[in-house]
Write a protein that holds these residues in place. Structure first.
Motif, PDB file in Angstrom:
ATOM      1  N   GLU A 393     -20.615   9.159 -12.600  1.00 57.73           N
ATOM      2  CA  GLU A 393     -20.823   7.810 -12.079  1.00 57.73           C
ATOM      3  C   GLU A 393     -19.680   7.399 -11.161  1.00 57.73           C
ATOM      4  O   GLU A 393     -19.893   6.746 -10.138  1.00 57.73           O
ATOM      5  CB  GLU A 393     -20.960   6.809 -13.240  1.00 57.73           C
ATOM      6  N   LEU A 394     -18.447   7.786 -11.512  1.00 57.31           N
ATOM      7  CA  LEU A 394     -17.307   7.425 -10.677  1.00 57.31           C
ATOM      8  C   LEU A 394     -17.376   8.123  -9.321  1.00 57.31           C
ATOM      9  O   LEU A 394     -17.109   7.517  -8.278  1.00 57.31           O
ATOM     10  CB  LEU A 394     -15.991   7.765 -11.379  1.00 57.31           C
ATOM     11  N   GLU A 395     -17.739   9.417  -9.316  1.00 54.13           N
ATOM     12  CA  GLU A 395     -17.869  10.144  -8.049  1.00 54.13           C
ATOM     13  C   GLU A 395     -18.928   9.495  -7.162  1.00 54.13           C
ATOM     14  O   GLU A 395     -18.744   9.348  -5.949  1.00 54.13           O
ATOM     15  CB  GLU A 395     -18.237  11.607  -8.316  1.00 54.13           C
ATOM     16  N   LYS A 396     -20.035   9.099  -7.764  1.00 57.79           N
ATOM     17  CA  LYS A 396     -21.107   8.453  -7.001  1.00 57.79           C
ATOM     18  C   LYS A 396     -20.633   7.110  -6.444  1.00 57.79           C
ATOM     19  O   LYS A 396     -20.963   6.734  -5.322  1.00 57.79           O
ATOM     20  CB  LYS A 396     -22.337   8.262  -7.884  1.00 57.79           C
ATOM     21  N   HIS A 399     -18.427   7.745  -3.486  1.00 59.23           N
ATOM     22  CA  HIS A 399     -19.143   8.364  -2.372  1.00 59.23           C
ATOM     23  C   HIS A 399     -19.903   7.338  -1.533  1.00 59.23           C
ATOM     24  O   HIS A 399     -20.169   7.569  -0.348  1.00 59.23           O
ATOM     25  CB  HIS A 399     -20.111   9.422  -2.903  1.00 59.23           C
ATOM     26  N   GLY A 400     -20.245   6.198  -2.149  1.00 67.14           N
ATOM     27  CA  GLY A 400     -20.955   5.156  -1.404  1.00 67.14           C
ATOM     28  C   GLY A 400     -22.341   5.594  -0.975  1.00 67.14           C
ATOM     29  O   GLY A 400     -23.039   6.306  -1.694  1.00 67.14           O
ATOM     30  N   ALA A 401     -22.736   5.196   0.228  1.00 61.58           N
ATOM     31  CA  ALA A 401     -24.072   5.509   0.737  1.00 61.58           C
ATOM     32  C   ALA A 401     -24.100   6.795   1.545  1.00 61.58           C
ATOM     33  O   ALA A 401     -25.109   7.115   2.177  1.00 61.58           O
ATOM     34  CB  ALA A 401     -24.578   4.352   1.598  1.00 61.58           C
ATOM     35  N   GLN A 402     -22.999   7.547   1.528  1.00 63.52           N
ATOM     36  CA  GLN A 402     -22.968   8.805   2.271  1.00 63.52           C
ATOM     37  C   GLN A 402     -23.946   9.811   1.651  1.00 63.52           C
ATOM     38  O   GLN A 402     -24.239   9.753   0.462  1.00 63.52           O
ATOM     39  CB  GLN A 402     -21.555   9.387   2.257  1.00 63.52           C
ATOM     40  N   SER A 403     -24.412  10.737   2.461  1.00 67.29           N
ATOM     41  CA  SER A 403     -25.338  11.751   1.972  1.00 67.29           C
ATOM     42  C   SER A 403     -24.673  12.567   0.867  1.00 67.29           C
ATOM     43  O   SER A 403     -23.522  13.001   1.011  1.00 67.29           O
ATOM     44  CB  SER A 403     -25.752  12.686   3.106  1.00 67.29           C
ATOM     45  N   THR A 511     -10.416   1.053  -6.290  1.00 67.63           N
ATOM     46  CA  THR A 511     -11.830   1.434  -6.511  1.00 67.63           C
ATOM     47  C   THR A 511     -12.764   0.968  -5.406  1.00 67.63           C
ATOM     48  O   THR A 511     -13.950   0.736  -5.632  1.00 67.63           O
ATOM     49  CB  THR A 511     -12.380   0.986  -7.884  1.00 67.63           C
ATOM     50  N   PHE A 512     -12.256   0.850  -4.171  1.00 61.31           N
ATOM     51  CA  PHE A 512     -13.170   0.649  -3.050  1.00 61.31           C
ATOM     52  C   PHE A 512     -13.870   1.967  -2.747  1.00 61.31           C
ATOM     53  O   PHE A 512     -13.226   3.026  -2.718  1.00 61.31           O
ATOM     54  CB  PHE A 512     -12.403   0.202  -1.806  1.00 61.31           C
ATOM     55  N   PRO A 513     -15.188   1.952  -2.512  1.00 63.95           N
ATOM     56  CA  PRO A 513     -15.884   3.175  -2.100  1.00 63.95           C
ATOM     57  C   PRO A 513     -15.263   3.760  -0.835  1.00 63.95           C
ATOM     58  O   PRO A 513     -14.671   3.039  -0.017  1.00 63.95           O
ATOM     59  CB  PRO A 513     -17.321   2.700  -1.846  1.00 63.95           C
ATOM     60  N   ASP A 514     -15.400   5.064  -0.659  1.00 66.96           N
ATOM     61  CA  ASP A 514     -14.753   5.756   0.459  1.00 66.96           C
ATOM     62  C   ASP A 514     -15.309   5.341   1.819  1.00 66.96           C
ATOM     63  O   ASP A 514     -14.655   5.547   2.843  1.00 66.96           O
ATOM     64  CB  ASP A 514     -14.884   7.268   0.291  1.00 66.96           C
TER      65      ASP A 514
END
Length: 565
Positions: A393-396, A399-403, A511-514
């Motif tokens: 869940e943390l990796e997701k 990763h945000g909305a990236q493919s 913890t901001f998405p990448d």
């Protein structure tokens, strides 16, 4: 399909709180919370806020994300693209650049809210009034100013702008965030926190104006809950019309959230107040609501460490303040590593054992022999195939909305330049931390004369503890806006990179998405990250708010059915 719950975000910064609330989706994929308006006065942070609003609108439109990612990689700004211009206009209507507390700013916001919230009872207000007047560091600085008068500092009362919105528009729930220093800040001899609780309990009484017409009497107030202790809420009564039991000052700490205990890789301790309108509290019951608002904690052995969230980022080298090049940087590293190692071996320390000095010196000489080759100053985002997509869940989340089939594209990942003297200090401190497992303590453990900064009071105490390593095996120290100044307090744990944290690394610890892009120059980006609420923590707060509203709705249905029976 049920409409999303409207959110108004005041003093939004780059949007950390709003990001957490916006991330929650229903089973059908629609958003549980929808930001109606967000307000920020700083131009760079406002541009970040607007861009992220566009990101969410684009994501929900089904048009794909290329207009966003193309811009991040040097393409056209979304406002210049005909295919998404309508979405950019919507984002610009959502994110407002206003100064709350000014006559124009207050008038503009009030007009917009009266237009949008008429007839809307169940909406949520979030935000954190600026905290400089409450922070311990700010108060120390103010004490050094003989002309400073706390009762004349408008920043002490900016929370009243937040209060005015509650009084006039009566949200179902509000979430107010601030620094821990709010608990002990005083105006004159009185602690301000008790007055803040009392004002938030009866906003209309505190501010004077009556709210718009509503089915709920304007005399009704709010109950303020802790997310950490179900025994602490204000007012604590057996009925709405009883006199409240006063909270003891030692209970104030129950309003403090320790982020590292809630899955955040950072020891960030902040006051979080959750106020629920009393008609909703009456429906559910204060004790039951206090219990349902408790946030689950993470066990100590499951706390996230710095290395767990930074290790996958591309390593970078720092730059040299003068005449920077790869060759010049490597030569400087060899030079300072050798010099410091030799001095460690020659100069005794009463605070560092001889065998420890030898181990640090050996590490430094190893770096001098073979510096980390192939390091760049800046990461150039480039899409590369990823054999296995994010799984946890943390990796997701990161990763945000990236493919999922593309390696993480990391933005705002560029190292600062440093003077050679600071390279020596960073290299020594990071190597010390690697060997000893703690950051060197001031002049006791940064004892070599060549490492002493040119400050007259370096040894007197004021600057004696200004070099700190972000340790790889622990949650990070608090990321603050001070990271924008010089980076001395945020040294990367890898001595071979010999630098302070990048904006992206600080953003990851927050913890901001990448794919959360920060606008402005690098200093402005650091300030935005340091001032923000960690979005993943905000998401966990939003889950509890959602549960409270769902429970209140269930109770309302039950009561209506009971009346019909």
């Amino acid at each position: 399909m049920t409409k999303p719950i409207h959110v108004v975000d005041l003093f939004a910064g780059p949007g950390g709180l709003g990001e957490g609330f916006s991330s929650i989706r229903r089973p059908d994929g629609s958003r549980q919370f929808q930001t109606l308006v967000s307000v920020e006065r700083e131009p760079a942070a406002h541009r970040t806020l607007t861009l992220r609003a566009f990101y969410r609108l684009l994501h929900d439109s089904g048009m794909g994300m290329s207009a966003y990612y193309d811009y991040l990689q040097g393409g056209e700004h979304p406002s210049e693209r005909a295919d998404v211009q309508h979405l950019w206009e919507q984002a610009s209507e959502e994110a407002l650049c206003l100064e709350l507390g000014s006559e124009d700013g207050n008038r503009s916001l009030e007009g917009r809210l009266r237009e949008e919230l008429t007839g809307c009872d169940n909406w949520v207000l979030i935000g954190g009034p600026p905290c400089q007047a409450y922070s311990v560091v700010g108060r120390v600085r103010n004490r050094g100013n003989k002309h400073y008068r706390p009762e004349e500092d408008k920043r002490h009362f900016l929370y009243r702008e937040y209060l005015n919105v509650i009084a006039k528009f009566r949200p179902a729930v509000f979430v107010m965030e601030n620094v821990r220093g709010m608990l002990t800040s005083r105006v004159g001899k009185d602690r301000i926190f008790g007055q803040i609780l009392e004002d938030l309990r009866h906003p209309a009484k505190a501010t004077g104006p009556e709210g718009p017409e509503s089915s709920v009497p304007s005399s009704d107030g709010y109950t303020i809950f802790s997310l950490e202790d179900d025994r602490v809420y204000f007012p604590r009564t057996t009925g709405l019309f009883d006199s409240p039991d006063p909270l003891e000052e030692d209970e104030y700490n129950s309003f403090v959230i320790k982020a590292e205990e809630h899955g955040i890789p950072q020891a960030r301790h902040r006051v979080i107040l959750v106020g629920v309108r009393d008609d909703i509290v009456t429906r559910v019951g204060a004790p039951a609501m206090a219990s349902s608002l408790q946030m689950p904690r993470t066990d100590d052995d499951r706390q996230l460490t710095v290395a767990q969230v930074l290790a996958e980022l591309p390593p970078l080298r720092s730059g040299l303040s003068r005449h920077d090049s790869d060759e010049a940087w490597y030569a400087a590293i060899r030079r300072v590593a050798t010099k410091v190692a030799e001095e460690l071996q020659r100069h005794h320390s009463e605070h560092i054992k001889q065998d420890v000095r030898k181990r640090i010196a050996a590490e430094l000489l190893e770096i001098a022999k073979g510096p980390h080759k192939g390091l760049n100053r800046r990461h150039e985002p480039k899409a590369e195939p990823r054999p296995v997509g994010p799984t946890t869940e943390l990796e997701k989340w990161y990763h945000g909305a990236q493919s999922p089939n593309v390696n993480g594209l990391w933005y705002n990942h560029e190292a600062r330049s440093h003077m050679e003297e600071d390279l020596a200090r960073y290299l020594y401190c990071a190597t010390f931390a690697k060997v000893v497992k703690h950051s060197p303590i001031g002049t006791k453990e940064i004892y070599l004369e060549s490492l002493a900064p040119e400050h007259a009071n370096w040894k007197s105490g004021k600057f004696a503890d200004r070099f700190k390593v972000v340790l790889e095996g622990q949650p990070s120290k608090t990321i603050t806006s001070h990271i924008s100044k010089d980076g001395h307090y945020f040294i990367h744990y890898d001595p071979r990179q010999c630098r302070s944290l990048t904006v992206r690394e600080a953003a990851r610890l927050q913890t901001f998405p990448d794919d959360y892009y920060f606008e402005g120059n690098r200093t402005e980006q650091y300030v935005q990250v340091g001032n923000a609420v960690p979005p993943l923590l905000a998401r966990r707060i939003a889950v509890k708010v959602m549960e409270v509203l769902d429970r209140a709705q269930e109770k309302e249905v039950e009561q209506a059915q009971a009346m019909q029976a």
